[in-house]
Design a protein around this motif. Structure first.
Motif, PDB file in Angstrom:
ATOM      1  N   ARG A   1       0.858  -1.181   0.000  1.00 32.56           N
ATOM      2  CA  ARG A   1       0.000   0.000   0.000  1.00 32.56           C
ATOM      3  C   ARG A   1       0.894   1.230   0.000  1.00 32.56           C
TER       4      ARG A   1
ATOM      5  N   THR B   1      -8.682   0.531 -12.383  1.00 35.22           N
ATOM      6  CA  THR B   1      -9.561  -0.634 -12.337  1.00 35.22           C
ATOM      7  C   THR B   1     -10.651  -0.609 -13.417  1.00 35.22           C
TER       8      THR B   1
ATOM      9  N   SER C   1      -3.195  -2.539  -9.786  1.00 31.14           N
ATOM     10  CA  SER C   1      -3.234  -1.381  -8.910  1.00 31.14           C
ATOM     11  C   SER C   1      -4.680  -0.979  -8.673  1.00 31.14           C
ATOM     12  N   SER C   2      -4.988  -0.600  -7.454  1.00 33.68           N
ATOM     13  CA  SER C   2      -6.345  -0.140  -7.149  1.00 33.68           C
ATOM     14  C   SER C   2      -6.638   1.225  -7.756  1.00 33.68           C
TER      15      SER C   2
ATOM     16  N   TYR D   1     -11.473  -6.710  -8.420  1.00 34.38           N
ATOM     17  CA  TYR D   1     -12.414  -5.753  -9.010  1.00 34.38           C
ATOM     18  C   TYR D   1     -13.294  -6.376 -10.097  1.00 34.38           C
TER      19      TYR D   1
ATOM     20  N   LEU E   1      -6.853  -8.040  -7.060  1.00 38.55           N
ATOM     21  CA  LEU E   1      -7.482  -7.251  -6.005  1.00 38.55           C
ATOM     22  C   LEU E   1      -8.996  -7.426  -5.967  1.00 38.55           C
TER      23      LEU E   1
ATOM     24  N   PRO F   1      -8.370  -3.821  -0.485  1.00 38.21           N
ATOM     25  CA  PRO F   1      -9.274  -2.688  -0.234  1.00 38.21           C
ATOM     26  C   PRO F   1     -10.711  -3.080   0.061  1.00 38.21           C
TER      27      PRO F   1
END
Length: 239
Positions: free
Chosen positions: A22, A48, A44-45, A78, A76, A111
């Motif tokens: 993070r 997305t 990567s957040s 999404y 992650l 997240p």
């Protein structure tokens, strides 16, 4: 403000060490979560849009309800989260090669915390998506040759830029034809790409599928003063 940098987990895997970290980006006043395989950025957040589009565009090509969906590649989460946002989806299976990635979701290090692991419609399965796609049994050990309404794949950067050589044969007309054994008639296979649509890739899908097309996904890069980035979702439909 949170710490500027934190490595949340690091673990060896069969294809190299993977880490979840993070970072706090001061210019954006936000925390960004990233997955790295060695020094290679996987997700990567902050970016997305195309992962979400893989779910939305793939499911938009289907009709009816009680959809049974398979996602190859968890990351992650999404794409999986976007699938579950569709009320027509009754069941979601997510297959990922890397045990640490599944564990991050079960432990709430990502997240969205444990949102996917806690959803009764969602099952997280450790396995080699490409080996299962080439097998006779398919993706569900309890229901051999189980068929899905949609198979959505977010693993390699593009069909030309692979994470490791084990997926190379999947992107041939023969491999793309074979995976349709696990699709219901009229079902959809979707491929994520971090590059703009490539006519050669669409043509390759057209050799295997009844219908094939590419959908561009355009979004602004906040790290480059909003410069537009174009990525792609490729879709193929079984007859």
């Amino acid at each position: 403000m949170s710490a500027l940098f934190e490595e949340l987990d690091y673990a060896p895997t069969p294809i190299g060490a993977i880490s979840l970290r993070r970072r706090h980006i001061l210019a954006l006043k936000t925390d960004v979560f990233e997955i790295l395989l060695g020094e290679e950025h996987l997700m990567s957040s902050l970016f997305t849009a195309s992962e979400v589009a893989l779910a939305d565009k793939g499911l938009a090509a289907l009709s009816g309800g009680k959809l049974d969906v398979l996602v190859g590649g968890l990351g992650l989460g999404y794409t999986a989260k976007a699938v579950l946002a569709h009320e027509a989806v009754a069941d979601l299976t997510v297959v990922d090669l890397l045990e640490p990635v599944i564990r991050w979701h079960r432990e709430g290090l990502v997240p969205m915390k444990t949102e996917l692991a806690d959803d009764p419609r969602c099952r997280l399965v450790q396995g080699d998506f490409f080996a299962l796609a080439a097998s006779e049994q398919g993706f569900d050990a309890d229901r051999p040759a189980r068929q899905y309404d949609a198979i959505l794949i977010d693993i390699d950067h593009t069909p030309e830029r692979l994470l490791h050589g084990g997926s190379k044969s999947f992107y041939t007309p023969e491999g793309l034809t074979a995976v349709q054994r696990f699709l219901k008639p009229g079902g959809i296979v979707g491929l994520w790409s971090d590059e703009a649509p490539d006519a050669a890739i669409t043509a390759r899908l057209a050799e295997a599928f009844h219908e094939a097309w590419a959908e561009p996904v355009v979004f602004a890069n906040p790290l480059q003063d909003g410069r537009e980035v174009t990525q792609a979702v490729y879709l193929g439909r079984r007859a």
